[in-house]
Design a protein around this motif. Sequence first.
Motif, PDB file in Angstrom:
ATOM      1  N   MET A 119       2.158  -3.411  29.679  1.00 56.12           N
ATOM      2  CA  MET A 119       2.002  -3.019  28.529  1.00 56.12           C
ATOM      3  C   MET A 119       1.330  -1.184  28.606  1.00 56.12           C
ATOM      4  O   MET A 119       0.215  -0.971  28.903  1.00 56.12           O
ATOM      5  CB  MET A 119       0.904  -3.654  27.452  1.00 56.12           C
ATOM      6  CG  MET A 119       1.442  -3.048  26.064  1.00 56.12           C
ATOM      7  SD  MET A 119       0.412  -3.917  24.778  1.00 56.12           S
ATOM      8  CE  MET A 119      -1.482  -3.513  24.326  1.00 56.12           C
ATOM      9  N   ILE A 143      -3.338   3.129  28.154  1.00 59.34           N
ATOM     10  CA  ILE A 143      -2.191   2.482  26.722  1.00 59.34           C
ATOM     11  C   ILE A 143      -1.993   4.224  25.950  1.00 59.34           C
ATOM     12  O   ILE A 143      -3.207   4.523  25.138  1.00 59.34           O
ATOM     13  CB  ILE A 143      -3.213   1.242  26.472  1.00 59.34           C
ATOM     14  CG1 ILE A 143      -3.141   0.337  27.493  1.00 59.34           C
ATOM     15  CG2 ILE A 143      -1.442   0.923  24.961  1.00 59.34           C
ATOM     16  CD1 ILE A 143      -3.648  -0.927  26.573  1.00 59.34           C
ATOM     17  N   ARG A 172      -1.494  -7.688  26.028  1.00 60.44           N
ATOM     18  CA  ARG A 172      -1.387  -6.974  28.054  1.00 60.44           C
ATOM     19  C   ARG A 172      -0.793  -8.571  28.630  1.00 60.44           C
ATOM     20  O   ARG A 172      -0.018  -8.516  29.792  1.00 60.44           O
ATOM     21  CB  ARG A 172      -2.360  -6.497  28.268  1.00 60.44           C
ATOM     22  CG  ARG A 172      -2.319  -5.178  28.798  1.00 60.44           C
ATOM     23  CD  ARG A 172      -3.911  -4.565  29.323  1.00 60.44           C
ATOM     24  NE  ARG A 172      -2.937  -3.588  29.914  1.00 60.44           N
ATOM     25  CZ  ARG A 172      -4.062  -2.390  29.971  1.00 60.44           C
ATOM     26  NH1 ARG A 172      -5.377  -2.792  29.822  1.00 60.44           N
ATOM     27  NH2 ARG A 172      -3.083  -1.354  29.766  1.00 60.44           N
TER      28      ARG A 172
END
Length: 451
Positions: free
Chosen positions: A1, A36, A120
């Motif tokens: 992710m 992220i 994730r």
Amino acid sequence: MRHITFVRPNLGTGPSADAMAPLVFAILRARTPDDIATTLIDERIEPFAPVATDLVAMTVETFTARRAYEIAAIYRARGIPVVMGGHHPSMCPDEALQHADCVVTGDAEGVWEDVVADARAGRLQRRYGHRPGTADPGPIRFDRSIFAGRRYGPITLVQVGRGCRFACDFCSIHAFYGTHRQQRPPDEVAAEIAALPRTPLIFFVDDNLFWRRDRFLALMAALKPLKRRWSCQITIDVARDDELLDAMAAAGCAMVLIGFESLDRANLKQMRKNWNGVSGDYADVIARLTRRGIMIYGTFVFGYDADRPDAFDAAAAFARSTGMAIANFNPLTPMPGTGLYARLAAEGRLLRPDWWIDPAYRYGDAIFAPRAMTAAELRDGPMRARAAFYALGSILARAAGGILGWRRPGSIAMMLAANFVSRREIRRKQARALSSGEPLPTLIEVKDAAT
Ligand code: SF4
């Protein structure tokens, strides 16, 4: 992710002139791993233009639930998971789960990290969270870089703590936090403010900044050397205490929001706020604040059983004659999870039990059958009070009266700006549907969508 999109839905359509930075996303950004990337979409200041992303997180209030469900549908149709948190999903998790892949109840701290880790790993659960106060959430931290380059008003939001020591029956804060209260150390708050860029005003978002006398005085002492102007929400008992008021004035308090709610003692008793007092006490409290150059933002609510059709005009006249800088006049709104909602439901008086998702509901409509007036009077009366309070003559008269009381020229400018923004927003919101009902745009494919 690699990417998360944060979404703050709007109420109705079109930008809001009074939008302030949604602090919850600074909390989530601070607890999101650095590798992220994140994008914030705040519908109140920009048109909704969804970008391709790996996960969507939305903060949902009851008034924005319908719009949030609409927005979630577009992402979920593309297979992008949607997480909902905030007040409304905490009170109505089963309803929210019909529109989201995952619901977080309670505070985000100590939970958001698990949500991200599970997303994730491809094992996102349906529910996360706990009732506030039942687990240690750790320190409250903010990463305001998420707001960089965005056009919010020139007000910096700061949070000292959460919860309130009272239990008013209509209050969603009490429904959310119960008896739990939490406050950051005063020195920590002062250090955070000292490091923030100067803006004309700081607003403490706490629903009641006053918890304990010693803590409050320590906070005032920590704020004083910063020489910043700030506003906050407090309960009326603080304004009856000269030592606390002197400390607030010395620490830079420019304006306080106080929930006066009603001029009728029977109403105050019914809402479990009989400690508030009545209009004679109110006038004394207002004079004490004004003497110290502190402006008053008063709020009133209508629809408790003693309210008759003349309650609106009486409240507006009171707010005008006492020189309140700003005032809100709202119909009583039964929020899910509150004692008020449960009582009206038990009495069979809810006209629209699921008003927040009812497509026929319009902002300002009466949601329940009042005792001493009609539902139409409850809908129209607050608008009449707002129109009287925010009439041009009223604004100018209150500003002129404030020149002596508030003393600082900056206060008059602040009051005038807030009044003209309120005039505009009141007209924009009244009778609005809670969602557009229009087809939503499709996802914009971008390679590197980042904050
Ligand atoms: S005093 Fe204000 S924040 Fe506290 S319970 Fe009552 S309405 Fe809610």
